[in-house]
Design a protein around this motif. Structure first.
Motif, PDB file in Angstrom:
ATOM      1  N   ILE A   1       0.837  -1.205   0.000  1.00  0.00           N
ATOM      2  CA  ILE A   1       0.000   0.000   0.000  1.00  0.00           C
ATOM      3  C   ILE A   1       0.874   1.259   0.000  1.00  0.00           C
ATOM      4  CG2 ILE A   1      -1.772   1.299   1.267  1.00  0.00           C
ATOM      5  CD1 ILE A   1      -2.930  -1.361   2.207  1.00  0.00           C
ATOM      6  N   SER A   2       1.885   1.283   0.860  1.00  0.00           N
ATOM      7  CA  SER A   2       2.804   2.429   0.881  1.00  0.00           C
ATOM      8  C   SER A   2       3.484   2.581  -0.475  1.00  0.00           C
ATOM      9  CB  SER A   2       3.883   2.238   1.948  1.00  0.00           C
ATOM     10  OG  SER A   2       3.300   1.814   3.147  1.00  0.00           O
ATOM     11  N   GLY A   3       3.760   1.456  -1.117  1.00  0.00           N
ATOM     12  CA  GLY A   3       4.383   1.487  -2.440  1.00  0.00           C
ATOM     13  C   GLY A   3       3.413   1.953  -3.518  1.00  0.00           C
ATOM     14  N   ALA A   4       2.141   1.609  -3.364  1.00  0.00           N
ATOM     15  CA  ALA A   4       1.151   2.025  -4.368  1.00  0.00           C
ATOM     16  C   ALA A   4       0.961   3.542  -4.336  1.00  0.00           C
ATOM     17  CB  ALA A   4      -0.185   1.323  -4.134  1.00  0.00           C
ATOM     18  N   ILE A   5       1.042   4.116  -3.143  1.00  0.00           N
ATOM     19  CA  ILE A   5       0.921   5.581  -3.040  1.00  0.00           C
ATOM     20  C   ILE A   5       2.070   6.240  -3.812  1.00  0.00           C
ATOM     21  CG2 ILE A   5       0.975   7.561  -1.461  1.00  0.00           C
ATOM     22  CD1 ILE A   5      -0.272   5.677   0.702  1.00  0.00           C
ATOM     23  N   GLY A   6       3.287   5.782  -3.541  1.00  0.00           N
ATOM     24  CA  GLY A   6       4.449   6.355  -4.233  1.00  0.00           C
ATOM     25  C   GLY A   6       4.450   6.040  -5.717  1.00  0.00           C
ATOM     26  N   GLY A   7       4.041   4.826  -6.060  1.00  0.00           N
ATOM     27  CA  GLY A   7       4.030   4.419  -7.462  1.00  0.00           C
ATOM     28  C   GLY A   7       3.054   5.253  -8.283  1.00  0.00           C
ATOM     29  N   ALA A   8       1.880   5.493  -7.719  1.00  0.00           N
ATOM     30  CA  ALA A   8       0.864   6.268  -8.445  1.00  0.00           C
ATOM     31  C   ALA A   8       1.363   7.687  -8.709  1.00  0.00           C
ATOM     32  CB  ALA A   8      -0.437   6.302  -7.640  1.00  0.00           C
ATOM     33  N   ILE A   9       1.931   8.296  -7.684  1.00  0.00           N
ATOM     34  CA  ILE A   9       2.463   9.655  -7.866  1.00  0.00           C
ATOM     35  C   ILE A   9       3.628   9.606  -8.858  1.00  0.00           C
ATOM     36  CG2 ILE A   9       3.539  11.641  -6.722  1.00  0.00           C
ATOM     37  CD1 ILE A   9       2.125  10.722  -4.121  1.00  0.00           C
ATOM     38  N   GLY A  10       4.461   8.568  -8.714  1.00  0.00           N
ATOM     39  CA  GLY A  10       5.613   8.405  -9.602  1.00  0.00           C
ATOM     40  C   GLY A  10       5.207   8.346 -11.065  1.00  0.00           C
ATOM     41  N   VAL A  11       4.155   7.610 -11.358  1.00  0.00           N
ATOM     42  CA  VAL A  11       3.707   7.489 -12.752  1.00  0.00           C
ATOM     43  C   VAL A  11       3.352   8.857 -13.325  1.00  0.00           C
ATOM     44  CG1 VAL A  11       1.832   6.615 -14.217  1.00  0.00           C
ATOM     45  CG2 VAL A  11       2.988   5.076 -12.605  1.00  0.00           C
ATOM     46  N   THR A  12       2.717   9.685 -12.517  1.00  0.00           N
ATOM     47  CA  THR A  12       2.350  11.012 -13.038  1.00  0.00           C
ATOM     48  C   THR A  12       3.595  11.881 -13.252  1.00  0.00           C
ATOM     49  OG1 THR A  12       2.067  12.120 -10.896  1.00  0.00           O
ATOM     50  CG2 THR A  12       0.158  10.941 -11.768  1.00  0.00           C
ATOM     51  N   ALA A  13       4.702  11.495 -12.636  1.00  0.00           N
ATOM     52  CA  ALA A  13       5.940  12.276 -12.777  1.00  0.00           C
ATOM     53  C   ALA A  13       6.873  11.690 -13.825  1.00  0.00           C
ATOM     54  CB  ALA A  13       6.650  12.360 -11.428  1.00  0.00           C
TER      55      ALA A  13
ATOM     56  N   HIS B   1      -9.676   0.044  -0.716  1.00  0.00           N
ATOM     57  CA  HIS B   1      -8.903   0.605   0.404  1.00  0.00           C
ATOM     58  C   HIS B   1      -7.556   1.134  -0.103  1.00  0.00           C
ATOM     59  CE1 HIS B   1      -7.543  -3.486  -0.100  1.00  0.00           C
ATOM     60  NE2 HIS B   1      -6.672  -3.428   0.875  1.00  0.00           N
ATOM     61  N   ILE B   2      -7.037   0.520  -1.157  1.00  0.00           N
ATOM     62  CA  ILE B   2      -5.747   0.974  -1.715  1.00  0.00           C
ATOM     63  C   ILE B   2      -5.955   2.240  -2.549  1.00  0.00           C
ATOM     64  CG2 ILE B   2      -3.804   0.359  -3.194  1.00  0.00           C
ATOM     65  CD1 ILE B   2      -4.118  -2.529  -2.300  1.00  0.00           C
ATOM     66  N   SER B   3      -6.959   2.221  -3.413  1.00  0.00           N
ATOM     67  CA  SER B   3      -7.251   3.420  -4.217  1.00  0.00           C
ATOM     68  C   SER B   3      -7.571   4.595  -3.293  1.00  0.00           C
ATOM     69  CB  SER B   3      -8.437   3.175  -5.141  1.00  0.00           C
ATOM     70  OG  SER B   3      -8.283   1.959  -5.796  1.00  0.00           O
ATOM     71  N   GLY B   4      -8.230   4.298  -2.183  1.00  0.00           N
ATOM     72  CA  GLY B   4      -8.564   5.347  -1.226  1.00  0.00           C
ATOM     73  C   GLY B   4      -7.348   5.834  -0.456  1.00  0.00           C
ATOM     74  N   ALA B   5      -6.410   4.940  -0.188  1.00  0.00           N
ATOM     75  CA  ALA B   5      -5.196   5.342   0.540  1.00  0.00           C
ATOM     76  C   ALA B   5      -4.348   6.288  -0.305  1.00  0.00           C
ATOM     77  CB  ALA B   5      -4.377   4.116   0.947  1.00  0.00           C
ATOM     78  N   ILE B   6      -4.335   6.062  -1.611  1.00  0.00           N
ATOM     79  CA  ILE B   6      -3.583   6.961  -2.503  1.00  0.00           C
ATOM     80  C   ILE B   6      -4.188   8.368  -2.416  1.00  0.00           C
ATOM     81  CG2 ILE B   6      -2.980   7.470  -4.912  1.00  0.00           C
ATOM     82  CD1 ILE B   6      -3.060   4.384  -5.428  1.00  0.00           C
ATOM     83  N   GLY B   7      -5.501   8.449  -2.559  1.00  0.00           N
ATOM     84  CA  GLY B   7      -6.154   9.759  -2.496  1.00  0.00           C
ATOM     85  C   GLY B   7      -6.083  10.373  -1.110  1.00  0.00           C
ATOM     86  N   GLY B   8      -6.223   9.534  -0.096  1.00  0.00           N
ATOM     87  CA  GLY B   8      -6.178  10.032   1.274  1.00  0.00           C
ATOM     88  C   GLY B   8      -4.828  10.634   1.624  1.00  0.00           C
ATOM     89  N   ALA B   9      -3.770   9.962   1.210  1.00  0.00           N
ATOM     90  CA  ALA B   9      -2.416  10.443   1.521  1.00  0.00           C
ATOM     91  C   ALA B   9      -2.172  11.801   0.866  1.00  0.00           C
ATOM     92  CB  ALA B   9      -1.377   9.429   1.049  1.00  0.00           C
ATOM     93  N   ILE B  10      -2.544  11.900  -0.403  1.00  0.00           N
ATOM     94  CA  ILE B  10      -2.373  13.186  -1.095  1.00  0.00           C
ATOM     95  C   ILE B  10      -3.280  14.232  -0.434  1.00  0.00           C
ATOM     96  CG2 ILE B  10      -2.615  14.404  -3.301  1.00  0.00           C
ATOM     97  CD1 ILE B  10      -2.167  11.662  -4.683  1.00  0.00           C
ATOM     98  N   GLY B  11      -4.485  13.813  -0.097  1.00  0.00           N
ATOM     99  CA  GLY B  11      -5.435  14.720   0.534  1.00  0.00           C
ATOM    100  C   GLY B  11      -4.898  15.316   1.819  1.00  0.00           C
TER     101      GLY B  11
END
Lengths: 428, 428
Positions: free
Chosen positions: A311-323, B310-320
Motif C-alpha cells: 500500500i505504501s508502495g502504491a501511493i508512491g508508485g501512483a504519484i511516480g507514474v504522473t511524474a 482501500h488501496i485506491s482510497g489510501a492513494i487519495g487520502g495520503a495526497i489529501g
C-alpha cells in the motif's frame, strides 16, 4: 531507419515480427513506437532465445508495466512453489517477472521459468555468482569478475530478457553509501555485494570499467540492460542524498553510451522516498538519464508499514507514474519481513496495477479513461457484469458478491441503494 | 476566553476536564488547541451522555484521525458481529467509529455500541427514519421532517458524539445531482433520500431550512455536526462539477452560522476524485468552508478497483492529507461490493492509517518523522523488537516473521542481507 536498429539487428528482427501487434496492443502508432525506441525512451523487452516470450514495450506513452519479483531464498527454497507464484503473477496481470532466486539450483529454476512463461523474464546475474561465494563460505572479495561476465553470457544464452546490472555504483559511490552519513547504508543485495568487493579490494566496479563487454553480450541477444540502483535510498530520510545521485549521474552516462552502441537500457529507481519528494526525485532521474524508461521499486512513501508495504508502495508508485515512471516493480505485503507467498504475489501485482491505473487516469491516458467511464456507466446501471468486465480483478467481484451475486443491489446498502433511490424518484 | 466556549458550555466543561490530556496526547500547546477550537479549524468530539467517551480533537495540527464505518445492512444484519467489528476497529487503531446500521433494532445496536466503546461514535440519523419508511413500504416522500428532528434529538440524548447531517443539499442542488449531466447522480445514501423527498414534494431541505433547530440540539450535548456531502462525486468523471460545489458553498455558509452560535462543525468531502484533482478539490473545499476540519471518504482516485478500494482510497487520502484533509473515513476491500467483515475492517483501518502517516511524513509532522527515524535506526541495527515497536501493526511483524522470528536476518534474503553485507565489510 533509426540508428539503433541498424546496430542492433536482433532488436530489428524482433520489431519486424511484432510491431503490428505491439501497435495494436498499446493503441499507439507504429511511428511513435519506432521513435521511442530510437530515442531510448522506450525499450522492447525480448530475447529470441526465450522461445515463448511475448515481447513488450516499456516506456511511456506505452502502458505502464508491472513486474513481479519471485524466487527462492536460503530460508525458503521450493522450486515448484516459485513456478506456482509465476503463474499467479501471470494470472494477476503482471507484465514481467524477475527471478531473484538465491537458493537451490539456480540454472534449473531459471530455465524452468523461461520454459514456463510468455512474460519477459529478468534476473540479477550477480546473485548466482554471490550464491557460489556464500554457499562455499568464500569471501565476497574473492569474486573473480570473469565469473560474473561468464554468468551474464550464460543467462543471455538461456533466454533471459532483461538483467539488473549495477554498473553505476563506482568505488567513490560505494564509499559514500557505506559511510555513516546514511541511516541505512546500502539496501540493494547486488549492490551491497559489489560495494563490499570494491571496498575490500580497493578496486573499481568491473561492470563499470568493462561496460563495453556487457554491450557486446547484450547486442547478441537483445538483452535490455536494467541499470541497477545499488545506492537507492533504503530509508525515506536518505532519499536524494549525494550517494544516490553520484550513481544516477553514472547511469545517465552509461545509458547514453549504450544507446550509441544500439543497446537498450532501463534505469532502476528508488526505493524509499517520502511523498513530497517523489516528483522531484523522478523528474531529476528522468532528466539525468535522458528520458530512458524508469523502473522503480515503490517508491515506498513511509517505512513504518511492514506487512502493508504494497500500500505504501502504491501511493508512491501512483504519484511516480504522473511524474514520469514507466515501469513499477511490485512490493508485496511480505516486503521487509519474509519471502512472499502466492497470496502476497497476487496482492503485490494488484497494488502495483492500481498505482499504474491511477497514474494513467491522472495523466489522461485514453485507455485508462475509457475503462473508468465504462465502469461508471455500469455502476449507474447497476450492471454487475459490466462492472466485472472493467474491474482490475473480475474474480474478486464475483467472490465478494457471494450469495448476493444475483441481487440488483449490493449487500452493503440493499434497498438503501442511493443509485436506485434517485433513479426511482417520481419527478414530474 | 474564546467566544465559542462562552456559547457552548458543554464544550467548555469538556475542555476544562480534558485539555491537559489532549495537549499531551497531541503534543500541542494548549494555546494552539484553544485557538483552533475558537476559529473552528479544530473540533473536540465528545458528548457527555456517552459515558465512556474519550474525547478527541479533529483538525490539523492535531494528528490526522481515522474513522471506521460499521453497522448492519438489510442483507446482512447481526448485532454481535457489529460489536466484534467495533472492537476490531479499536484494536486496529481507529480514532472514531460510525454506526451506519440500516437493519435490525437500530436503537438497541446504537446504545450497545455507545456502551461498548470509548471511541467517539458518529451516526447518520436519517438512516433510522429511512429504515422506518422502507421497512413499512412507505413512500420516501411521506417522511415528516418532525420525525427526523425527533430522531436527532433522541440520538443526542443517547450519547452520539457526531452526526452526519446533509444540511447543504438544497432543492436546486438535488435537481442538479439528479439531472443527466452526471454519470453517477447521487451516491450518498442519506443524500439520495433527502433529494428524493425534495424532488417529489417540491420542497426545500428541512435540515437547511430549519438549521437553527439543529444548532439548539447540538448546543445541549456538544454534538459536532458533520455537514454531509450529499452531492459528492460518485465517479471520478463527476468530480468538481456544479452540483458538488453548489452544496460546498452552502456548507461554508452553514459552518459560519454554526460557529457563530457556538456549535462545532466538520465538513464532509469527496468521494471519487482522480489523483490530479485531489489537491485542488481539497484546497477549494477548505477555503470555501473557512478551514473547518475536513472529513473525507477516500478520496478514491480510480473506480475500476472493486475489491481493492482501500488501496485506491489510501492513494487519495495520503495526497489529501498533504492538501489539508484532517480526518479520513476508511474504505475497506468490501466497498462497492458487500458489507465489510472483520478482516475488511482491519484492512480498512490500516490503509487509512498508512495514508494518514504518509501525509504527515510529507508535511513534516514531528511525531511522524520521529517514528520513521526510529524505524530506520532499528532496520539498520537489524533490531526486530525495535521495528515492531514502530510498526503500524506490530502483531503483523511477528506473524509474518513466523518460524524465522528469532533470526537476525529476514526470510526474504537470509545470508544475502544487504544491510549485513556492508556492515560486515572489512574496510581498512
Amino acid at each position: 531507419m533509426s540508428d539503433i536498429l541498424s546496430k542492433n539487428t536482433v532488436l530489428k528482427a524482433l520489431l519486424d515480427q511484432h510491431l503490428d501487434d505491439l501497435a495494436t496492443r498499446e493503441g499507439l502508432e507504429k511511428k511513435v513506437i519506432l521513435e521511442g525506441i530510437a530515442k531510448g525512451t522506450m525499450v522492447l523487452l525480448g530475447n529470441p532465445a526465450h522461445k515463448k516470450v511475448r515481447p513488450i514495450l516499456v516506456g511511456q506513452p506505452s502502458a505502464i508495466k508491472v513486474n513481479a519479483n519471485i524466487g527462492t531464498s536460503p530460508l525458503c527454497s521450493n522450486d515448484d512453489m516459485e513456478i506456482e507464484k509465476l503463474h499467479v503473477a501471470e494470472a494477476a496481470g503482471a507484465d514481467t517477472v524477475m527471478d531473484l532466486s538465491i537458493a537451490g539450483n539456480l540454472d534449473a529454476i531459471r530455465t524452468r521459468m523461461l520454459e514456463s512463461t510468455y512474460l519477459p523474464l529478468g534476473t540479477v546475474p550477480l546473485y548466482s555468482v554471490g550464491q557460489q561465494l556464500l554457499d562455499n563460505e568464500r569471501e565476497v572479495s574473492s569474486m573473480d569478475p570473469e565469473e560474473l561476465f561468464a554468468e551474464i553470457e550464460k543467462q543471455a544464452e538461456q533466454g533471459v530478457d532483461f538483467m539488473t546490472l549495477h554498473c553505476g555504483i563506482s568505488y567513490r559511490g560505494a564509499r559514500m553509501g557505506a559511510e555513516k552519513d546514511r541511516v541505512l547504508g546500502i539496501v540493494s543485495r547486488g549492490g551491497s555485494m559489489l560495494a563490499r568487493w570494491m571496498l575490500e579490494n580497493k578496486k573499481e566496479n568491473p561492470l563499470l570499467e568493462q561496460f563495453d563487454r556487457l554491450l557486446d553480450i547484450s547486442l547478441r541477444h537483445n538483452i535490455t540492460l536494467s541499470l541497477g540502483d545499488a545506492l537507492r535510498p533504503g530509508a525515506g530520510c536518505d532519499a536524494g542524498d549525494t550517494a544516490q545521485f553520484e550513481e544516477v549521474l553514472n547511469l545517465g552516462v552509461l545509458q547514453k553510451i549504450a544507446l550509441e552502441r544500439g543497446v537498450q537500457c532501463m534505469i532502476e529507481g528508488p526505493g524509499h522516498v517520502p511523498m513530497h519528494k517523489v516528483r522531484t526525485q523522478i523528474e531529476a532521474i528522468k532528466t539525468l538519464t535522458h528520458g530512458a524508461p524508469l523502473y522503480v521499486l515503490g517508491p515506498l512513501v513511509v517505512d513504518a508499514t511492514p506487512g502493508y508495504d504494497h500500500i505504501s508502495g502504491a501511493i508512491g508508485g501512483a504519484i511516480g507514474v504522473t511524474a514520469g515512471v514507466d515501469f513499477l516493480c511490485y512490493l508485496t505485503p511480505a516486503e521487509h519481513l519474509t519471502l512472499p507467498d502466492k497470496d502476497d504475489v497476487k496482492a503485490g501485482v494488484m497494488a502495483s496495477r492500481i498505482a499504474a491505473h491511477a497514474g494513467e487516469v491522472a495523466l489522461g491516458t485514453p485507455r485508462a479513461i475509457a475503462r473508468e467511464e465504462a465502469m461508471n456507466r455500469a455502476r449507474r446501471d447497476l450492471d454487475w457484469e459490466g462492472m466485472k468486465a472493467q474491474a482490475i480483478d473480475p474474480e474478486m467481484v464475483t467472490k465478494r458478491r457471494g450469495v448476493h451475486k444475483d441481487e440488483k443491489v449490493c449487500a452493503m446498502c440493499g434497498k438503501f441503494c442511493a443509485v436506485k433511490m434517485v433513479q426511482d424518484a417520481k419527478i414530474i
